[in-house]
Structures are given as structure tokens and as C-alpha cells.
Design an enzyme around this catalytic site. Structure first.
Site, PDB file in Angstrom:
ATOM      1  N   ASP A  52      41.826  50.062  32.346  1.00  0.00           N
ATOM      2  CA  ASP A  52      42.449  49.611  33.581  1.00  0.00           C
ATOM      3  C   ASP A  52      43.177  50.817  34.183  1.00  0.00           C
ATOM      4  O   ASP A  52      43.318  51.883  33.550  1.00  0.00           O
ATOM      5  CB  ASP A  52      43.395  48.428  33.343  1.00  0.00           C
ATOM      6  CG  ASP A  52      43.586  47.624  34.631  1.00  0.00           C
ATOM      7  OD1 ASP A  52      43.210  48.126  35.719  1.00  0.00           O
ATOM      8  OD2 ASP A  52      44.096  46.494  34.571  1.00  0.00           O
TER       9      ASP A  52
HETATM   10  C1  BGC Z   1      44.037  45.816  37.893  1.00  0.00           C
HETATM   11  C2  BGC Z   1      42.563  45.606  37.643  1.00  0.00           C
HETATM   12  C3  BGC Z   1      41.755  46.202  38.759  1.00  0.00           C
HETATM   13  C4  BGC Z   1      42.116  47.660  38.897  1.00  0.00           C
HETATM   14  C5  BGC Z   1      41.330  48.383  39.969  1.00  0.00           C
HETATM   15  C6  BGC Z   1      44.356  47.250  38.245  1.00  0.00           C
HETATM   16  O1  BGC Z   1      45.660  47.406  38.671  1.00  0.00           O
HETATM   17  O2  BGC Z   1      44.756  45.411  36.765  1.00  0.00           O
HETATM   18  O3  BGC Z   1      42.281  44.236  37.493  1.00  0.00           O
HETATM   19  O4  BGC Z   1      40.391  46.019  38.524  1.00  0.00           O
HETATM   20  O5  BGC Z   1      43.487  47.761  39.215  1.00  0.00           O
HETATM   21  O6  BGC Z   1      41.707  48.005  41.218  1.00  0.00           O
END
Ligand code: BGC
Length: 756
Positions: free
Chosen positions: A294
Site C-alpha cells: 500500500d
Molecule cells: C489506500 C489504498 C489505495 C492506495 C492507492 C492507499 O492510501 O489505502 O487502498 O489503493 O492508496 O491510491
């Protein structure tokens, strides 16, 4: 094509790794393609320098949309230098084409870029938030919604979505409950599969299918106190029984990628968790895709405090099994030294690169890196009328009718004066809900517009905003009350702003925000028939409203067709059929509350003080899992079993007759629950093990049958082996987790069962 790309191609053809284009066009059988792919990837890997390999392991955001710290403003320069293999938060056929071109023309090996994005519930055509879609219990429609999202997103050059989120979530304080399927394991697995199939289709090389991503691995939904990114500390049994199954279901469905979660688990952040990533995902589940972190979660290990610096964080992550670094840039910056020092093996890096190249190959990017970026296709595809129609269809199927005293609903289209009151009547911006990045909220249809179209020409619509979604301004109350008094009925549109759920949107108070609860009270005081429609991203505590407002509709954030879908339900063009997939607590103090809890040694007894209960509130929820009303009524017969004993290889057929005894045709979600009465470890009070959504015309009945096999009875036993234990089981079939008919049978054998 630049000279070096041409040379690479010639080299690959000569090495036998790539067939000539005439052959490629013939579309080889899947196994043939996979064999060729392995050879192609081997050969390409041999040509890559360490820096080029690390580039492939790096994912950077464009500067379009961001959800965390900006760590890199020079992504275009990095692309040109081959320091990045994938880009997210950038789309459109034109932009992805141009960036791909920069990449293809400036990098030594011209390895195509992968474009990722959070395509969570629709792309341009926004669908209901995932939690709402789940309430439809309609797997076909849920799959179709993901399919349409993929068709739209791929036409804008996207190859990869960071969805589905398959985290089981039982704490409505956690804003991300909006992004998943709710609290249940069985339903969560079914929906995970439907969404993966929807995004990926049956052939990744088609230009309208994309890589899906099961996230957030693992147990992200159990953040302590519902606070986002917070510590997770649960037992291994709980992890395996509740939180792992949807991830396994996603692997079984062939999901292409996994995303690690931000949280720690048993003291180790999931992004550096070898047990989760290597032991389980690769070795036990044989996952054949790649793992992305993530957002900056490698970097965040320094904050977690399990590593001393970013360099060590990179080593821990890659050695644990992470393949791609989202946004930290740490693999690029530090792994060359780590390799030199022998802290990271080149073979591990090769493995990671291989997984990523394989996905690029499967997408067909080595044949044509531009094939998804097609301006003409995008124009013809985005927000096509049939997609908008589909969004309305799923939106009305996602609306849960919570209360309908005296059958106020459906409203008569010929009603003389209808008052629409509240901050959601003319609201367009918030209808699309959380994670609707590319969604065209400007094209969303408001409730006012939906209702205006639905009512008769003679109906007079009155309007008052009453108050804002949040804040303490009560100056609109008087006008709202006067407006209500003038009308024959009131539709009160309330809810949460779109960004009050989703990421970083935890709440400790789950009432309607701002002065909306006061507005509701003022309007109810007028004594008019009031229908409260809620648009929100999580269960809210509406104890007072449930007792005092005659009709309540949970509409969630429904997407671009929210207005027409709400009107469809309000005026009876659609008879609501959705059921809650998450429990509504009476108050925040009851959280966590979910239907498949354990008994405890002192189950609640209202007459005994020393039993498991509250002094100031019942144990029961306000609205239970599986609950949702219809304009008609359904009657359930007793449950009939074809036998009352079964062995581990046998099955039992459970049957009920469901009759539509009301005045409307309608659909019913018939739910099957099972309870294992005694186990080597304690068992939940009941667990969902099947459901069928059936259409029953008024006055008619249908027989609904479920086949129960040992798989439905299996669990992680005392020694954590998966299997069944002989003994007695209850079978419940009904209209919600609480309103059921029951029967009982005996399993005569104890046996191991293969994990699903
Ligand atoms: C979130 C994810 C997301 C990623 C990309 C993160 O802050 O937890 O779910 O896919 O950002 O945008």
C-alpha cells in the site's frame, strides 16, 4: 520504433522467446501462451541491469490524485530514466499514450509501463459504493458492475485496478467499511470472486479486461477502536476463520495482484510480513501474481518501529515477499547497496521482476504497449447509456428499506404536495461516495431531479434544505418546518458527506452529522408522514429515528444514478429487495457488534444480573445483518431436511417454501445459516452458509433448496487443522440473520476437509 527496441525485438525473436507476429496474431492456446511467456521473460530478465530491475519494482503516483505523502514529483523524468515500471493515479487514453511513448522511446529495453488506479465502484459511470452493492446480494449484478468499470477504465489506458477490497469489516467507526462487502465471511468470499471475475474477465489480453488486486492483506479492517491505520492484534484463529477466507477466495478466482495492508499483525507490519506473504500467499496458496505494497507502507515501517531506517525497511519488505514498492521509492534508492552487502539476493529481485513482467505479458503489453490507450474507444465507451442504465439498476437493488410503518411507502405518484427537505435533496457532489476518483459526479442525477421525473404532472414539489450536511447552522429550520407543514408527505434527505467514509475517515460518533438529527426531530414533530432517506457510507446510529420516523430508507452513496434509483423505490417502480450486510448498532458503545458472535459462558438473560449484557442498552442491534424490508410480505414454511444424519462425504438437502403474501411482486434473499452446537473450540451462534435471491410474484410461492455438505460445517479445529467434528448442527433458513425457521441434524463423522 526506436532502434534499440527493434534490436531487442530481433534479439528476442532470434532467441526463440518471441514468435513472429504472424503467429502471435493467431492467438495461441492459453498454455502455449504461458510457455512462451516464461521463455520471453527469462530472456528479457537476462538483459536487465539491477537498476532496470528495480525500476520494474517501482510504482509511482502521477501528481493528479494523491492519498498520502508526495514523495516524488519527477515521475516523468523517472519514467524516462527507466526508474519506474508502473504509474498510478493517471488515466485518459491520451495521457497514458503519451507517457507510455516517453517510456518506450527513452528507456533502453522499452519495457511497457503498467497503469494502475483505484477503480473501486465504477470509473466514469459511478456505481453504488461497494458496501451498498453488497447489500443487493446479487452476485451477477456485482460482477457486471466491476465488468463495466473495467471496460471504461481500460478504454482510458488503465491496466490495473486496486480493487476489490476484501477486508471483512465489523466496526462502523472505520470509514473504510464503505469499500468492502460488509461483516460476513461467506458473502465476502462470494463477492470477492464476483468482483475479481468482473474486472479480469476470462482473458487478460483482451483490451477491456484489467488486473484486479485483492487488498488490504491482511486484517486491515480490525484496526483497534476503528481508527484507520491503527494496530491490529487478533488471534491466529480469528485471522484464519474470519479475515483470510476472502483473500483465499480471490486467489482461487485467479486474482492477478495483492496489496499489503498498512497495519501490523502480531507485531509485524503486513508489508514486511514473511508469514503472510511468503509462507501463506506463495507457498500455501500458490499465488501466481505480484504483491504491491500500500501507499508508502514500506517507508512507514520506520514509524511502526520494526526497522531502524528506510534501507532496512526495503530489505525487510522485499525479503518478506513484496514485489512492488508503491510510492516509497525505497527499492530504487536502497536495494543496490543491500544487494552489494548480500542482504538481499538477486534471485529474490528476479523473482519479483518476473511476476511483474509476466503480468505485463499477459495483458499483451509486449505485443502492443499502446493497445489500451484508444481515444476513439474511450469516446464510444465512457458513460454509455447502457452503463448508466446498469448503474441505476444496481443502485435501486442496493437500497435497503429499514422501516415502513403503516405502509407509508411506496408514495403515490399523484400525491398533491410532496416536500423534499434536507441537505441531500439537491446535492450532486456527494452522491458518488468515497473512492470515485474518475467518477463524473457533475453528471450525477440528484434526488430532486429523480423525483421530479417520477411524479405526476399535477404533483407540486416543495423544497427546503433545512441545514447543511455538517456544521451547526440551524437558520434553515423554520423554513423547513413550514414547508413540511404545507405538504401531504415529506421525504427527508439526510446523510454523510462523501469523504466522511473511505480512507482516513474514522468517526467516534455515528449519528447523522451536524444538526441533521435536530432537523429530523423538528420535521417529525409536524406530524406529517415522513420518509427519511439516508445517504451514507457506513451504519449510523439512528436509535431515535428508528423509534420515531415512520419510514426509513438506507440508500447509501449510490453513484451517478442515485436520484432516479431513489425515486424508483419511493414510488414503487422498484420493490426494494436489498438486505444489510453489516449490523446497525444502537449506539457506539455496542461496537463491535455482528451477527455471528460467540455465546459466552453467560449468555444474556434479562433477569439475571451476572450475564453478558449492558445495564443501559439491549444486546441486540438496531437492525441485524441480513435485514431489509420489502413492500410485500414473505412467509416461510418450516425447514424440511431430507434426512437428519449425514456422514462427512454425504449431503443434506434443506428446503423451505417461501410465499409472497403481500400486494406486490418482489424479490427475497433467502438466507441459510448453520450452527455447530459443540466444538473442540467455541463456535459462533450462527454462520451464513448460503443464500438465494428469488423473485416471487404476489400470491405465489417458491420452493428454495440448499445442499449442505461437510464443507459448510468445516472450521479451524482446536489444533488449527481444518475439518469437521461429529455432533449436532442447527439449520436456520429465513429472511434475516434473526428471523429464521430452524431444524437440526447430526454429523456422524469427524474428518479433515480441504480448505476452500
Ligand atoms: C489506500 C489504498 C489505495 C492506495 C492507492 C492507499 O492510501 O489505502 O487502498 O489503493 O492508496 O491510491
Amino acid at each position: 520504433m526506436r532502434l534499440k527496441s527493434l534490436l531487442l525485438l530481433v534479439g528476442l525473436v532470434m532467441s526463440g522467446a518471441l514468435t513472429l507476429s504472424a503467429k502471435v496474431n493467431k492467438k495461441p492456446a492459453p498454455w502455449e501462451r504461458e510457455t512462451k511467456m516464461e521463455a520471453f521473460v527469462d530472456s528479457l530478465l537476462q538483459k536487465m541491469t539491477l537498476e532496470e530491475k528495480l525500476g520494474q519494482l517501482t510504482l509511482f503516483s502521477s501528481s493528479w490524485d494523491i492519498t498520502g505523502p508526495i514523495t516524488n514529483n519527477n515521475y516523468v523524468e523517472d519514467v524516462k530514466k527507466g526508474k519506474v515500471g508502473a504509474i498510478f493515479n493517471a488515466y485518459s487514453a491520451d495521457f497514458t499514450y503519451r507517457l507510455q511513448k516517453e517510456n518506450m522511446e527513452n528507456t533502453r529495453l522499452s519495457i511497457p509501463l503498467l497503469f494502475g488506479y483505484d477503480v473501486i465502484h465504477g470509473h466514469w459511470t459511478t456505481f453504488p459504493i461497494p458496501l451498498a452493492e453488497a447489500c443487493s446480494w446479487d452476485l451477477e449484478w456485482i460482477e457486471k458492475s466491476a465488468r463495466i468499470a473495467a471496460i471504461e477504465a481500460t478504454s482510458e489506458g488503465l491496466h490495473w485496478t486496486f480493487a476489490p477490497m476484501v477486508d471483512i469489516a465489523r466496526d462502523p467507526r472505520w470509514g473504510r467499511i464503505a469499500e468492502g462487502a460488509g461483516e460476513d465471511i461467506f458473502l465476502g468470499c462470494e463477492i470477492a470472486k464476483a468482483r475479481v471475475h468482473g474486472f479480469q474477465g476470462d482473458d487478460l489480453s483482451k483490451t477491456n479486461t484489467m488486473l484486479a488486486c485483492a487488498k488490504h492483506y491482511a486484517a486491515y479492517g480490525v484496526a483497534q477502536a476503528g481508527r484507520d491505520y491503527h494496530t491490529v492484534d487478533i488471534s491466529n484463529r480469528e485471522l484464519w476463520s474470519t479475515y483470510m477466507p476472502p483473500f483465499k477466495a480471490a486467489v482461487n478466482a485467479g486474482v492477478a495482484t495483492f496489496m499489503t495492508s498498512f497495519n501490523e499483525l502480531d507485531g509485524t507490519p503486513c508489508t514486511g510480513n514473511e508469514y503472510l506473504l511468503d509462507d501463506v500467499l506463495r507457498k500455501k496458496w500458490h499465488f501466481d501474481g505480484f504483491v504491491v505494497t500500500d501507499y508508502t507502507s514500506i517507508m512507514e515501517m520506520t514509524e511502526h518501529g520494526n526497522v531502524k531506517d528506510e534501507k532496512e525497511a526495503g530489505e525487510v519488505a522485499i525479503n518478506a515477499g513484496v514485489d512492488m514498492d508503491m510510492q516509497s521509492g525505497i527499492f530504487n534508492d536502497f536495494l543496490p547497496t543491500s544487494v552489494e552487502e548480500g542482504k538481499v539476493l538477486t534471485s529474490r529481485i528476479d523473482e519479483a521482476v518476473r511476476q511483474i513482467l509476466k503480468m505485463k505479458y499477459r495483458l499483451g503489453l509486449f505485443e502492443d504497449p499502446y493497445k489500451y490507450s484508444d481515444v476513439k474507444r474511450a469516446k464510444k465507451t465512457l458513460m454509455k447509456p447502457e452503463f448508466i442504465k446498469a448503474s441505476r439498476e444496481l443502485a435501486k437493488r442496493s437500497i435497503v428499506l429499514l422501516k415502513n410503518e403503516d405502509q407509508i411507502l411506496p408514495l403515490n405518484k399523484n400525491i398533491k404536495k410532496l416536500a423534499l427537505i434536507g441537505p441531500y435533496v439537491k446535492n450532486r457532489r456527494d452522491l458518488v461516495g468515497t473512492w470515485s476518483g474518475a467518477g463524473k459526479w457533475e453528471k450525477a442525477v440528484t434526488v430532486m431531479e429523480g423525483v421530479e421525473k417520477a411524479v405526476s404532472r399535477k404533483t407540486e414539489i416543495l423544497y427546503a434544505e433545512g441545514c447543511k450536511l455538517f456544521g451547526d447552522d440551524r437558520s434553515g429550520f423554520d423554513n423547513a418546518v413550514a414547508t413540511a407543514k404545507e405538504a401531504d408527505a415529506v421525504v427527508l434527505m439526510v446523510g454523510e458527506p462523501h469523504d466522511w467514509s473511505g480512507e482516513a475517515a474514522s468517526r467516534t460518533d455515528l449519528e447523522l452529522p451536524g444538526v441533521q438529527p435536530e432537523l429530523v426531530k423538528e420535521i417529525v414533530k409536524t406530524g406529517k408522514p415522513v420518509v427519511m432517506v439516508m445517504m451514507n457510507g457506513r451504519p449510523l446510529t439512528i436509535d431515535w429515528e428508528a423509534a420515531n420516523v415512520p419510514a426509513i430508507v438506507e440508500a447509501w452513496h449510490l453513484g451517478v444514478q442515485a436520484g432516479p434509483a431513489v425515486a424508483d423505490v419511493l414510488f414503487g417502480d422498484y420493490n426494494p429487495s436489498a438486505k444489510l450486510t453489516v449490523t446497525f448498532p444502537r449506539n457506539v458503545g455496542q461496537i463491535p457488534i455482528y451477527y455471528n458472535m460467540k455465546h459466552t459462558g453467560r449468555p444474556m438473560d434479562p433477569n439475571q444480573k451476572f450475564t453478558s449484557k449492558y445495564l443501559d442498552c439491549p444486546n441486540s442491534p438496531l437492525y441485524p445483518f441480513g435485514y431489509g424490508l420489502s413492500y410485500t410480505t414473505f412467509d416461510y414454511s418450516a425447514v424440511e431436511l431430507d434426512k437428519t444424519t449425514m456422514g462427512a462425504n454425504d449431503q443434506i438437502i434443506a428446503k423451505v417454501k417461501v410465499s409472497n403474501t403481500g400486494k406486490y411482486d418482489g424479490e427475497e434473499v433467502v438466507q441459510l445459516y448453520i450452527q455447530d452446537l459443540v466444538g473442540s473450540v467455541t463456535r459462533p451462534v450462527k454462520e451464513l452458509k448460503g443464500f438465494k435471491k428469488v423473485f416471487i410474484p404476489k400470491g405465489e410461492s417458491v420452493e428454495v433448496e440448499f445442499t449442505i455438505t461437510a464443507e459448510d460445517l468445516a472450521f479451524y479445529r482446536k489444533d488449527m487443522s481444518y475439518g469437521v467434528e461429529k455432533g449436532d448442527f442447527k439449520v436456520f433458513i429465513g429472511t434475516s440473520s434473526q428471523e429464521v425457521q430452524e431444524s437440526q441434524f447430526t454429523l456422524t463423522q469427524t474428518a479433515p476437509i480441504a480448505e476452500k
